[in-house]
Enzyme design. Structure first.
Site, PDB file in Angstrom:
ATOM      1  N   ASP A 369       0.849  -1.179   0.000  1.00 50.18           N
ATOM      2  CA  ASP A 369       0.000   0.000   0.000  1.00 50.18           C
ATOM      3  C   ASP A 369       0.890   1.237   0.000  1.00 50.18           C
ATOM      4  O   ASP A 369       2.098   1.141   0.189  1.00 50.18           O
ATOM      5  CB  ASP A 369      -0.905  -0.031   1.240  1.00 50.18           C
ATOM      6  N   ASP A 647      -1.336  -3.373   6.294  1.00 48.54           N
ATOM      7  CA  ASP A 647      -1.635  -3.276   7.721  1.00 48.54           C
ATOM      8  C   ASP A 647      -3.098  -2.983   7.995  1.00 48.54           C
ATOM      9  O   ASP A 647      -3.485  -2.792   9.144  1.00 48.54           O
ATOM     10  CB  ASP A 647      -0.771  -2.194   8.372  1.00 48.54           C
ATOM     11  N   ASP A 651      -6.380  -5.017   3.365  1.00 51.71           N
ATOM     12  CA  ASP A 651      -5.207  -5.734   2.861  1.00 51.71           C
ATOM     13  C   ASP A 651      -5.243  -7.234   3.182  1.00 51.71           C
ATOM     14  O   ASP A 651      -4.450  -7.994   2.640  1.00 51.71           O
ATOM     15  CB  ASP A 651      -3.923  -5.153   3.473  1.00 51.71           C
ATOM     16  N   ASN A 715      31.115 -40.857  -3.973  1.00 52.99           N
ATOM     17  CA  ASN A 715      31.535 -42.006  -3.164  1.00 52.99           C
ATOM     18  C   ASN A 715      30.871 -43.299  -3.631  1.00 52.99           C
ATOM     19  O   ASN A 715      31.496 -44.364  -3.666  1.00 52.99           O
ATOM     20  CB  ASN A 715      31.193 -41.767  -1.695  1.00 52.99           C
TER      21      ASN A 715
END
Length: 922
Positions: A369, A647, A651, A715
């Site tokens: 925002d 916040d 949102d 290995n």
């Protein structure tokens, strides 16, 4: 706290609610059913409460009796946590090997020949792997809880007749709480009074539209409340839901596990969907398991055919299977993430869910925002103008009445209006400020709360003579829709098209200056008291405008530039006016030449929106659902890893739709609940540090995976080649397992290692295919030197030590000599393998050669030295016989230095070749 701890429950309910509805039991407590079907006064009597709430003494007594208002939803038992730590595919391989060794070396041989050492070593490996995973998960869980405690969730309750902010977990049945827009509902509560209250219950019902709640009693047909559906509870607000708009006073009827959410939590079993991070780890695990299923049977078949001992071949093949899999993978993952969470906490970034760290590092698009994120978290009222563009105190006066008397969530605009009125002299009351004089002269009558579709708020006030006024303020365009008149020189006149054009030009001019414009209107004596609603917002008189300055943060431009340089595109998604937003964006370096409005978005399908969204950095005048749709399109259709920073109430939907929801400690409850990451400062600079730390954490995890998998693969290739030509096993099962154990312990320090700045310079998504390519290209380098070691040991070092070649010993039937020859060979490869496998970690951890300026973390260096010293010492140690090892001749160490030096040189060349082909090492 309560909301943070019930996040997984909410997600599970939203997914399973429709498919798994209880047939008869509705999950409602007896108190809730009673409160639904009886009046609010009856509910107060039932709970021994009054409309003024409880006394502090009553609340304390009830808290002791009912317990804290928390939901014990998915806490693992100790037995479950132990099982999760010790039961996995890799632990199963180790356990199978231990059982085979227990039978071969202990149960199936006479007592004098019994050798439990292999079983003991494997047991130690199981304990180390599982124990460390258990400890790290416990620590990360404790750390996460400690970090979550930094994030406060409180509500307003009446105690002793006064409004107090108290933590959610201190609520008790009988408390009276106040709810307003933006609040999370902290407990199941019966509405006592409400004004335009709309609650989002999607977490419980799966329905996205808000539900209106009133104080009216629910009438139940038939058998009563035993099968009362949730939809019938129009007078009950439930734990975990959120208030979209409106206000209410509500009586708490159930808390903790007695709530509806708590009852559902008890019925939920199983786990949620895996995150992208979990799927990435699983894909690597399956890659290793598939490789093991191919290589281990091949080693078994070769050794059984060439050595003639099926049991030994089986034991060795199982050891090879163990050796090719990184046994400490769960430990390293947990350690890396928990260490990353601690490091982020020091950078003021709180991690609610550990896997979110990787999503933060992988993020390539950040949506945020404008207000408070890019601009100062304060707004200043610069001008209050009438419709002729002149300063007018009457506009400020009416704006104050609206802002001060509204009972919803006071935003920055309301606070700015109140602050300005409190320092402006009153023209009516001498020696008094405007704000105080209005407080004394007016009383509130009613209100129509703000919501995001109308984008305005109305308050009805009365003066001392009983005259009522509806005062409305809101977004300019939405306000013009409800105004039929305009005030000119104190007189209401019809709003003509000519005047409307002049007003729009005035607004555009203010917006071009970077000012946010709010319109103010009023209507005298609108209707009878108690009957006001949204329908009354019509035929109003436009008085003028408020112009607010929301200056960009001093750090915003630098933070945006840094994020862009780090490969994170910053896109602004705002509900504000496009011209104001564009001015701010231009000031801080965000391209605002191409703006997409909410009204345009609704006309586009997803494909068209994706095409526009890719090229656009500013989206204005958006609704909450439009924000969520944009995030979804960028993720699903454009393939971006999207973070959303917000916040506010508007949102929350977008944060849930994103890969990584980011909020701040000062956010409203629903935003914090929706977030994966919480910032203790609302600043993009803080977020940028969090992104870098997320990439560093993932980089260290990738180091372990790539170096270990490639080394182990080399290995196994070496063992396969050796099995074809050697007349004995190149290393015993016990030695192979012990070597793997020591190496894995050295790697435990990797989460503390540094990561090159060049590697953290761009987003890092999970890429299992790169691990496979790394393994196939760099793994065979170690095999080449293993084969050189085999040849040197078999034809030079061992014959010199026993004064005979293998063929001579075999021809002479010298069993003791052959045993010594084999033990020397195995000891030599045991030591050489540890040196090469451990040092290659330092070679492959960075594109550069290890140097004083570019070296591993001190912890990794220390564990490397200790691991090498231990393995080099073991052949000469008192326990060498038990391990099948024996002291190595001095000549071997000269060979070791030469081989390791050549191995490092060739690895560096192979590394350069790999970087040239792929552009980077990790």
């Amino acid at each position: 706290m309560l909301m943070l701890k019930t996040a997984t429950v909410l997600e599970a309910i939203s997914k399973r609610r429709r498919a798994e509805r209880p047939a008869a039991h509705t999950g409602l407590s007896k108190n809730t059913i009673f409160a639904t079907t009886h009046s609010a006064d009856d509910a107060l009597v039932l709970l021994g409460a009054t409309a003024n709430g409880l006394t502090a003494e009553q609340a304390a007594e009830r808290l002791d009796a009912s317990g804290p208002n928390t939901i014990e939803a998915t806490t693992k038992t100790l037995a479950r946590r132990v099982a999760d730590a010790f039961i996995d595919p890799f632990a199963g391989i180790l356990a199978a090997l231990a059982l085979v060794s227990l039978y071969i070396d202990v149960l199936a041989v006479p007592e004098p020949q019994r050798d439990p050492s292999t079983v003991i070593v494997i047991g130690i490996m199981l304990l180390v792997s599982g124990g460390m995973k258990f400890i790290q998960e416990a620590r990360s869980g404790n750390a996460a809880e400690a970090l979550k405690d930094l994030v406060s969730n409180t509500c307003t309750a009446l105690r002793d007749g006064e409004r107090l902010e108290i933590p959610f977990d201190e609520l008790v049945p009988g408390d009276v709480i106040r709810l307003s827009a933006g609040d999370m509902v902290p407990a199941d509560a019966r509405i006592v009074t409400a004004r335009d209250l709309f609650v989002i219950e999607s977490a419980l019902t799966g329905e996205s539209e808000a539900v209106e709640k009133t104080a009216a009693t629910t009438v139940v047909d038939g058998a009563g409340g035993s099968a009362l559906p949730l939809s019938a509870c129009k007078n009950i607000v439930f734990t975990g839901t959120s208030v979209q708009n409106g206000t209410a006073m509500a009586l708490v009827v159930a808390t903790g596990s007695d709530t509806y959410l708590g009852s559902i939590a008890k019925m939920l079993n199983g786990r949620g969907e895996k995150s992208a991070f979990d799927r990435g780890v699983s894909s690597v695990s399956m890659l290793l398991v598939r490789l093991m299923l191919v290589m281990a049977p091949a080693v078994f078949a070769i050794n059984a055919a060439t050595k003639g001992n099926v049991i030994d071949a089986l034991l060795f093949a199982t050891s090879v299977a163990v050796g090719i899999t990184p046994q400490m993978l769960p430990v390293i993952v947990t350690t890396s993430l928990s260490q990353g969470a601690k490091d982020l906490a020091r950078r003021q970034v709180i991690v609610k869910e550990l896997p979110a760290i990787q999503n933060l590092g992988a993020m390539d698009v950040l949506c945020c925002d404008k207000t408070g994120t890019l601009t100062e978290d304060r707004i200043v009222l610069e001008r209050y103008l009438n419709t002729d563009g002149n300063e007018d105190a009457r506009v400020l006066r009416h704006a104050f009445l609206n802002s001060f008397f509204q009972t919803g969530l006071k935003n920055l605009i309301d606070l700015a209006v109140i602050d300005r009125a409190d320092v402006t002299p009153s023209a009516v009351v001498p020696d008094s400020m405007l704000g105080q004089s209005l407080r004394d002269r007016y009383t509130k009558v009613d209100e129509v709360p703000f919501d995001f579709s109308r984008r305005r708020l109305s308050v009805v006030v009365a003066d001392a003579q009983g005259k009522t006024q509806m005062v409305t303020k809101g977004a300019a365009e939405e306000m013009l829709e409800i105004c039929s008149f305009v005030e000119i020189d104190g007189i209401a006149q019809p709003l003509t098209d000519e005047k409307l054009a002049q007003i729009r030009k005035q607004i555009a001019g203010l917006n071009a200056e970077g000012l946010r414009v709010i319109a103010v209107a009023q209507k005298t004596n609108p209707r009878c008291v108690g009957e006001f609603g949204i329908a009354d917002e019509c035929d109003m008189v436009l008085m003028g405008f408020l112009a607010f300055l929301d200056p960009p943060k001093a750090s915003a431009a630098g933070a945006v530039a840094t994020l862009e340089a780090k490969g994170v595109a910053v896109k602004v998604l705002t509900g504000d006016n496009d011209r104001v937003a564009a001015t701010v964006c231009e000031q801080i370096g965000i391209d605002a030449s191409n703006v997409l409005l909410g009204s345009e978005i609704d006309a586009l399908d997803d494909a068209e929106l994706a095409e526009r969204a890719e090229k656009t950095h500013l989206f204005a005048k958006l609704s909450p659902l439009q924000k969520a749709r944009l995030v979804r399109v960028m993720r699903e259709m454009l393939g971006h890893t999207v973070g959303f920073m917000g916040d506010g109430i508007n949102d929350a939907a977008a944060m849930r739709a994103s890969d990584c929801g980011i909020s701040v400690d000062s956010a409203v409850d629903i935003a914090k609940e929706s977030a994966d990451i919480i910032l203790l400062q609302k600043d993009l600079g803080v977020l940028e540090r969090g992104i870098i730390e997320g990439r560093r954490t993932y980089g260290n995890l990738l180091k372990y995976l790539k170096t270990t998998v490639s080394s182990n693969f080399g290995n196994v290739l070496s063992v396969t080649v050796a099995s074809l030509f050697l007349p004995f096993l190149p290393m015993s099962a016990l030695q192979l397992v012990l070597l793997s154990l020591v190496y894995e312990i050295v790697c435990i320090a990797l989460p503390w290692d540094t990561v090159d700045d060049a590697w953290t310079a761009r987003p890092r998504a999970w890429d299992a295919a790169s691990i496979k390519g790394f393994m196939l290209e760099l793994g065979p380098v170690s095999s080449l030197f293993d084969i050189v070691t085999f040849a040197a040991l078999f034809f030079v070092v061992c014959p010199a030590a026993v004064d005979a070649s293998w063929s001579e010993l075999a021809a002479a039937g010298d069993v003791a000599g052959m045993a010594t020859f084999a033990a020397l060979f195995q000891s030599g490869w045991f030591v050489e393998s540890m040196w090469s496998q451990t040092l290659v970690v330092h070679m492959l951890r960075s594109p550069h050669l290890p140097s004083p300026r570019d070296h591993a973390a001190p912890a990794l260096c220390a564990l490397t030295v200790l691991g090498l010293a231990l393995v080099t010492w073991l052949p000469a140690s008192p326990i060498a016989d038990a391990l099948g090892l024996m002291p190595l001749p001095t000549s071997f160490f000269g060979l070791l230095i030469g081989i390791v030096t050549a191995y490092i040189a060739l690895t560096q060349l192979a590394k350069r070749r790999y970087i040239a082909r792929h552009g980077e090492l990790l």
